[in-house]
Enzyme design. Structure first.
Site, PDB file in Angstrom:
ATOM      1  N   CYS A  14       0.918  -1.282   0.162  1.00  0.00           N
ATOM      2  CA  CYS A  14      -0.026   0.070  -0.147  1.00  0.00           C
ATOM      3  C   CYS A  14       0.922   1.286  -0.101  1.00  0.00           C
ATOM      4  CB  CYS A  14      -0.839   0.028   1.217  1.00  0.00           C
ATOM      5  SG  CYS A  14      -1.720   1.521   1.542  1.00  0.00           S
ATOM      6  N   PRO A  15       0.666   2.115  -0.797  1.00  0.00           N
ATOM      7  CA  PRO A  15      -0.517   2.478  -1.594  1.00  0.00           C
ATOM      8  C   PRO A  15      -0.274   2.039  -3.134  1.00  0.00           C
ATOM      9  CG  PRO A  15       0.460   4.649  -1.536  1.00  0.00           C
ATOM     10  CD  PRO A  15       1.348   3.449  -0.792  1.00  0.00           C
TER      11      PRO A  15
END
Lengths: 76, 167
Positions: A14-15
Site C-alpha cells: 500500500c498504496p
C-alpha cells in the site's frame, strides 16, 4: 473473461497497487478491462474500494497460490 | 462533484513523512482533489533531498526489529531502553536505515517516490510561507511544483473539503 491490459503489482505494498492501477487504467479507454495482479493482502479490500469510488466495475476477484487477481472494467 | 481532502503535515521525522504522501497519493488515485499544507517540521519534506530520520528515543512504542536474517531472528523486538538509545551516538541513523530497509523489504515505496507520485497525480503541495520565513527557507530549496501560501489560502480549500487531517 478476457482483458485488454494487465498490471503486475506483485511485491508492492500500500498504496502502490492502487496508485499503479489508477495510472494504468487512465491510459485505457472506457469499457476496456484491466487485469491487476497483487500479493499485498490489503489490496483485497483496497482495489475494490478504489474501483467502486471512481466508478470502475469490479468484474472478478480471485486468489490463487498467494496471489490476488482482479478484473476491473474502466468506467466513463 | 469529486471529493476533496485537506492535509496539514507538521511533522518531519521519517515515520511521519509517510502518512501524508501515502494518503494523498491514494486519495488522488481515487479521483479526489488533494492539497497538503506543509508547515513547521513538515516543511523539509519538500526539500530536494529528503533527509528525514526516526528516533526510537521519542517513540516509546516503536518496535526495534532487524530486517534481515532468519524469521525467528527478525521477530525479536530488541529490548533496548529508550533512555539508553537516546544517548548512543549514531543510534538514530542506525534505526533510520533499519526502518528504510524494513520498508523496502516489504515493498513500500520510498518517501521520495511517494512524493513524485503525488505530484504526478496532481496533488497540490503547499509550503507554509510563514514557516519558510521563520526557519530561513527559500523557494529554491524546494522541489519543482511546490506552491506557496498562508493559512487563509489553505483554510479556504479546507472549508470545502470532505476530509481534513492533521499529521
Amino acid at each position: 473473461m478476457s482483458h485488454n491490459d494487465e498490471i503486475d503489482c506483485s511485491g508492492m505494498s500500500c498504496p502502490l497497487p492502487v496508485v499503479k492501477s489508477k495510472m494504468k487504467i487512465d491510459t485505457m479507454s472506457p469499457g476496456e478491462v484491466l487485469k491487476i495482479i497483487t500479493t499485498d493482502p490489503g489490496s483485497c479490500k483496497d482495489i475494490p474500494a478504489w474501483a467502486n469510488r471512481v466508478g470502475h466495475e469490479m468484474i472478478e476477484e480471485a486468489e490463487e497460490n498467494g496471489k490476488y487477481y482482479f478484473l476491473v472494467k474502466r468506467g466513463d | 462533484m469529486g471529493k476533496k481532502m485537506a492535509i496539514i503535515a507538521a511533522q518531519g521525522s521519517l515515520d511521519w513523512a509517510y502518512p501524508p504522501f501515502i494518503l494523498a497519493s491514494t486519495a488522488a488515485a481515487m479521483d479526489m482533489e488533494v492539497k497538503i499544507f506543509f508547515t513547521f517540521y513538515g516543511l523539509p519534506l519538500l526539500k530536494h533531498k529528503i533527509s528525514a530520520k526516526v528516533t526510537p528515543a521519542a517513540n516509546p512504542a516503536m518496535p526495534m526489529k532487524m530486517p534481515f536474517g532468519p524469521k525467528a531472528f527478525q521477530a525479536i523486538d530488541w529490548p533496548i531502553p529508550h533512555a539508553v538509545s537516546g544517548f548512543i551516538p549514531g543510534f538514530d541513523s542506525m534505526a533510520t536505515s533499519l526502518m528504510k530497509k524494513q520498508f523496502k523489504n516489504k515493498g513500500v515505496a520510498t518517501v521520495t517516490e511517494l512524493r513524485e507520485m503525488c505530484l504526478a497525480l496532481g496533488v497540490d503541495l503547499i509550503a507554509c510561507q510563514m514557516t519558510m520565513d521563520v526557519f530561513g527557507f527559500e523557494e529554491k530549496d524546494f522541489i519543482e511544483g511546490v506552491n506557496f501560501a498562508g493559512a487563509a489560502a489553505f483554510l479556504d480549500f479546507a472549508a470545502e473539503a470532505d476530509i481534513q487531517l492533521m499529521m
